[in-house]
Design an enzyme around this catalytic site. Structure first.
Site, PDB file in Angstrom:
ATOM      1  N   ASP A   1     -21.034  -8.512  17.332  1.00 19.35           N
ATOM      2  CA  ASP A   1     -20.788  -9.682  16.469  1.00 19.35           C
ATOM      3  C   ASP A   1     -20.054  -9.272  15.186  1.00 19.35           C
ATOM      4  OD1 ASP A   1     -22.162 -11.076  18.364  1.00 19.35           O
ATOM      5  OD2 ASP A   1     -23.774 -11.766  17.048  1.00 19.35           O
TER       6      ASP A   1
ATOM      7  N   GLN B   1     -15.113  -3.479  20.541  1.00 22.04           N
ATOM      8  CA  GLN B   1     -15.919  -2.386  19.995  1.00 22.04           C
ATOM      9  C   GLN B   1     -15.836  -2.269  18.477  1.00 22.04           C
ATOM     10  OE1 GLN B   1     -14.270   0.429  23.214  1.00 22.04           O
ATOM     11  NE2 GLN B   1     -16.315   1.224  22.861  1.00 22.04           N
TER      12      GLN B   1
ATOM     13  N   HIS C   1      -8.809  -4.659  27.398  1.00 24.15           N
ATOM     14  CA  HIS C   1      -9.837  -3.615  27.314  1.00 24.15           C
ATOM     15  C   HIS C   1     -11.210  -4.280  27.473  1.00 24.15           C
ATOM     16  CE1 HIS C   1     -10.725   0.640  25.614  1.00 24.15           C
ATOM     17  NE2 HIS C   1     -11.883   0.137  26.001  1.00 24.15           N
TER      18      HIS C   1
ATOM     19  N   ASN D   1      -7.173   8.545  30.706  1.00 19.60           N
ATOM     20  CA  ASN D   1      -8.386   8.754  29.906  1.00 19.60           C
ATOM     21  C   ASN D   1      -9.232   9.804  30.596  1.00 19.60           C
ATOM     22  OD1 ASN D   1      -7.555   6.654  28.304  1.00 19.60           O
ATOM     23  ND2 ASN D   1      -9.306   5.319  28.705  1.00 19.60           N
TER      24      ASN D   1
ATOM     25  N   GLU E   1      -7.129   8.515  25.920  1.00 16.84           N
ATOM     26  CA  GLU E   1      -8.486   8.723  25.380  1.00 16.84           C
ATOM     27  C   GLU E   1      -8.984  10.093  25.773  1.00 16.84           C
ATOM     28  OE1 GLU E   1     -11.712   5.916  26.033  1.00 16.84           O
ATOM     29  OE2 GLU E   1     -10.291   4.256  25.936  1.00 16.84           O
TER      30      GLU E   1
ATOM     31  N   HIS F   1     -25.342 -11.894  24.037  1.00 18.00           N
ATOM     32  CA  HIS F   1     -26.126 -13.006  23.487  1.00 18.00           C
ATOM     33  C   HIS F   1     -27.121 -13.578  24.490  1.00 18.00           C
ATOM     34  CE1 HIS F   1     -22.607 -13.713  20.478  1.00 18.00           C
ATOM     35  NE2 HIS F   1     -23.397 -12.731  20.116  1.00 18.00           N
TER      36      HIS F   1
ATOM     37  N   ASN G   1      -6.995  -1.078  30.426  1.00 18.10           N
ATOM     38  CA  ASN G   1      -7.737   0.124  30.121  1.00 18.10           C
ATOM     39  C   ASN G   1      -8.798   0.353  31.194  1.00 18.10           C
ATOM     40  OD1 ASN G   1      -8.916   2.291  28.315  1.00 18.10           O
ATOM     41  ND2 ASN G   1     -10.698   0.965  28.598  1.00 18.10           N
ATOM     42  N   GLU G   2      -8.798   1.538  31.770  1.00 14.88           N
ATOM     43  CA  GLU G   2      -9.848   1.950  32.702  1.00 14.88           C
ATOM     44  C   GLU G   2     -10.283   0.821  33.637  1.00 14.88           C
ATOM     45  OE1 GLU G   2     -13.159   4.008  31.036  1.00 14.88           O
ATOM     46  OE2 GLU G   2     -11.930   5.478  30.007  1.00 14.88           O
TER      47      GLU G   2
ATOM     48  N   TYR H   1     -12.632  12.637  30.006  1.00 14.47           N
ATOM     49  CA  TYR H   1     -13.714  13.123  29.153  1.00 14.47           C
ATOM     50  C   TYR H   1     -14.457  14.318  29.747  1.00 14.47           C
ATOM     51  CZ  TYR H   1     -13.453   8.874  26.282  1.00 14.47           C
ATOM     52  OH  TYR H   1     -13.035   7.879  25.439  1.00 14.47           O
TER      53      TYR H   1
ATOM     54  N   ARG I   1      -3.917   3.489  18.942  1.00  7.88           N
ATOM     55  CA  ARG I   1      -4.115   2.683  20.158  1.00  7.88           C
ATOM     56  C   ARG I   1      -5.233   1.690  19.891  1.00  7.88           C
ATOM     57  NH1 ARG I   1      -7.396   3.881  25.388  1.00  7.88           N
ATOM     58  NH2 ARG I   1      -6.810   2.025  26.521  1.00  7.88           N
TER      59      ARG I   1
END
Ligand code: NOJ
Length: 494
Positions: A73, A40, A143, A328, A397, A60, A187-188, A330, A98
């Site tokens: 990219d 990310q 991740h 995590n 998170e 891509h 992660n998740e 939200y 993190r």
């Protein structure tokens, strides 16, 4: 009872927060930090010997799947700007950062036969820079960016991946473990498996719900356990770190307090969080999953359950592979009982067999799935405490998105304040929360949503070659919270 303070300013500013803000200080050793993930933010997708991963490949080869045909990219160009990132963290006063390691940057072939020294040095330099600034690294080994070459051999749904991940994890401990005291294997993993191999909404975009998502999870849990044991046996005594997994979930609130809706909500929690946590914390997949999937598989005419089984040896090997719990969180949703879904094409959602909705009047964000429900944080933390034998919980998170049209991100200030207040309430309830990690340090590549949903404390100008970082209003707020350990003007001592 602690004195509570009603924050009227937020009511006026946003019209949606009338919560009382907890006015007790967070303990001195509570860790406040922010998070990012390799694909990310790093960019440099093919620089210095990095191998291709499944997100490079997806963006891509199937660019239409991503909003604006965006890709990582260049992303935030953190591969070249890590010193600047650490300076932002320092300015915030963050206790920890993190970030995740890109498997194909370290091992371009996915296997230890070839080590990419430049990629290794990037992470060594980043960790050193954090150390120089007294910021604790919290490192996620995986991740979501699997080396493409391993996906071509079947990825997470093939058994070979368990050894491959274990080898990769060992390399990470060897290379970085002297300076890393907090590790996360995955992660998740629910997003890796459910979205990657179930509904196809994440790379590698395979759609085999109710089959491949279960197979993926089986291998992820076995991989996690193996990495934990490698750390425990080969590294713990010299490196003295702690290692666990980060699991995500909504808070699932029953539609009302009827027994059937309570049961439906608990089924949903078990299928979501328990799917990953139960084997690790309590032993085996949750009973309700084993029963429901076995019954539905039999009704479909299958000779065995679509949910794979752990052997007894595996069950005891997996149980207890945690030194804390990464969480995590939200948002929340409402769950209600529904009639048993018809037997037909297998699906994870039919296997759960409950109804889910979000009331129209819940405040939203720039992400359709993310409603602002701070109260869910306290309920979830208490449920995790009760269900998993009172673990130490590191919130790895929590955050909210906006559309990037203004640097005045009141929504984020209110979100952090109100969620943190509920964290502090849960600590008053006796939940052992040891840290809180804001997602995210800066705007970044939000997977299939490209750059349209902004989660950053810092705005990133993706039009500028320099990827200029600019603080949003929430930076001042978060800085003050970290410095004072307090969510209001004056706090009672913890
Ligand atoms: C969870 C994921 O770990 C992260 O990669 C993502 O950007 C945030 N949620 C926001 O959706």
């Amino acid at each position: 009872m602690s004195l509570k303070v009603v924050v009227l300013c937020c009511l006026l500013a946003t019209g949606f927060s009338d919560d009382e803000v907890n006015n007790k200080a967070f303990p001195g050793d509570f860790l406040f930090g922010t998070a990012t993930a390799s694909y990310q933010v790093e960019g440099a997708w093919n620089e210095d010997g990095k191998g291709e991963n499944i997100w490079d490949h997806l963006t891509h080869t199937q660019p239409d799947l991503v909003d604006g045909k965006a890709n990582g990219d260049i992303a935030c160009d953190s591969y070249h700007k890590y010193k600047e990132d650490v300076a932002l963290l320092k300015d915030l006063g963050a206790n920890h950062y993190r970030f995740s390691l890109s498997w194909s940057r370290i091992l371009p072939n996915g296997t230890p036969d070839k080590l990419n020294v430049a990629g290794v040095n990037y992470y060594k330099n980043l960790i050193q820079e954090l150390k120089n600034n007294d910021i604790i690294p919290l490192v996620t080994i995986y991740h979501w960016d699997l080396p493409q070459v391993l996906q071509e051999q079947g990825g997470w749904t093939d058994d070979f991946i368990v050894e491959a991940f274990a080898d990769y994890a060992r390399v990470c401990f060897e290379l970085f473990g002297d300076d890393v005291k907090y590790w996360l294997t995955f992660n998740e993993p629910k997003q890796t498996c459910l979205q990657g191999y179930g509904d196809g909404s994440m790379a590698p975009a395979i759609k085999e719900s109710g089959v491949m998502d279960y197979k993926c999870t089986h291998n992820v849990i076995r991989s996690h356990a193996k990495a934990w044991h490698i750390y425990d046996q080969e590294f713990r005594s010299t490196q003295n770190g702690r290692i666990s997994i980060t699991i995500d979930t909504n808070w699932f609130e029953p539609d009302d307090d009827s027994a059937e809706n309570e049961a439906a909500a608990e089924t949903k929690r078990q299928f979501t969080f328990g799917w990953y946590a139960n084997a690790i914390f309590n032993g085996d997949y949750p009973e309700v999953m084993r029963t429901r999937i076995a019954n539905r598989s039999a009704a479909e005419g299958l000779s065995e359950s679509r949910l794979p089984k752990f052997t007894d040896e595996e069950l005891s090997y997996i149980l207890g592979t945690h030194d804390y719990l990464g969480l995590n969180v939200y948002t929340s949703s409402i769950i209600k009982a529904i009639p048993e879904p018809e037997i037909g094409t297998p699906s994870y959602y039919s296997d759960i067999g409950v109804g889910e909705y979000v009331p129209d009047d819940w405040p939203g964000s720039a992400s359709s799935w993310l409603k602002v429900t701070p109260w869910g944080m306290r309920k979830l933390l208490n449920w995790v405490k009760t269900t998993y034998n009172d673990p130490e919980i590191f919130i790895t998170e929590n955050g909210v998105s906006e559309d990037g049209s203004s640097l005045e991100d009141e929504i984020r200030i209110n979100y952090y304040r109100d969620y943190l207040s509920n964290v502090r309430d849960a600590m008053d309830d006796g939940v052992k929360v040891i840290g809180y990690t804001a997602w995210s340090l800066m705007d970044n590549f939000e997977w299939m949503r490209g750059y349209t949903e902004k989660f950053g404390l810092y705005y990133v100008d993706f039009e500028s070659q320099n990827r200029t970082r600019v603080p949003k209003s929430s930076v001042e707020f978060f800085k003050k919270v970290i410095a004072t350990r307090c969510l209001v003007d004056t706090c009672e001592e913890a």
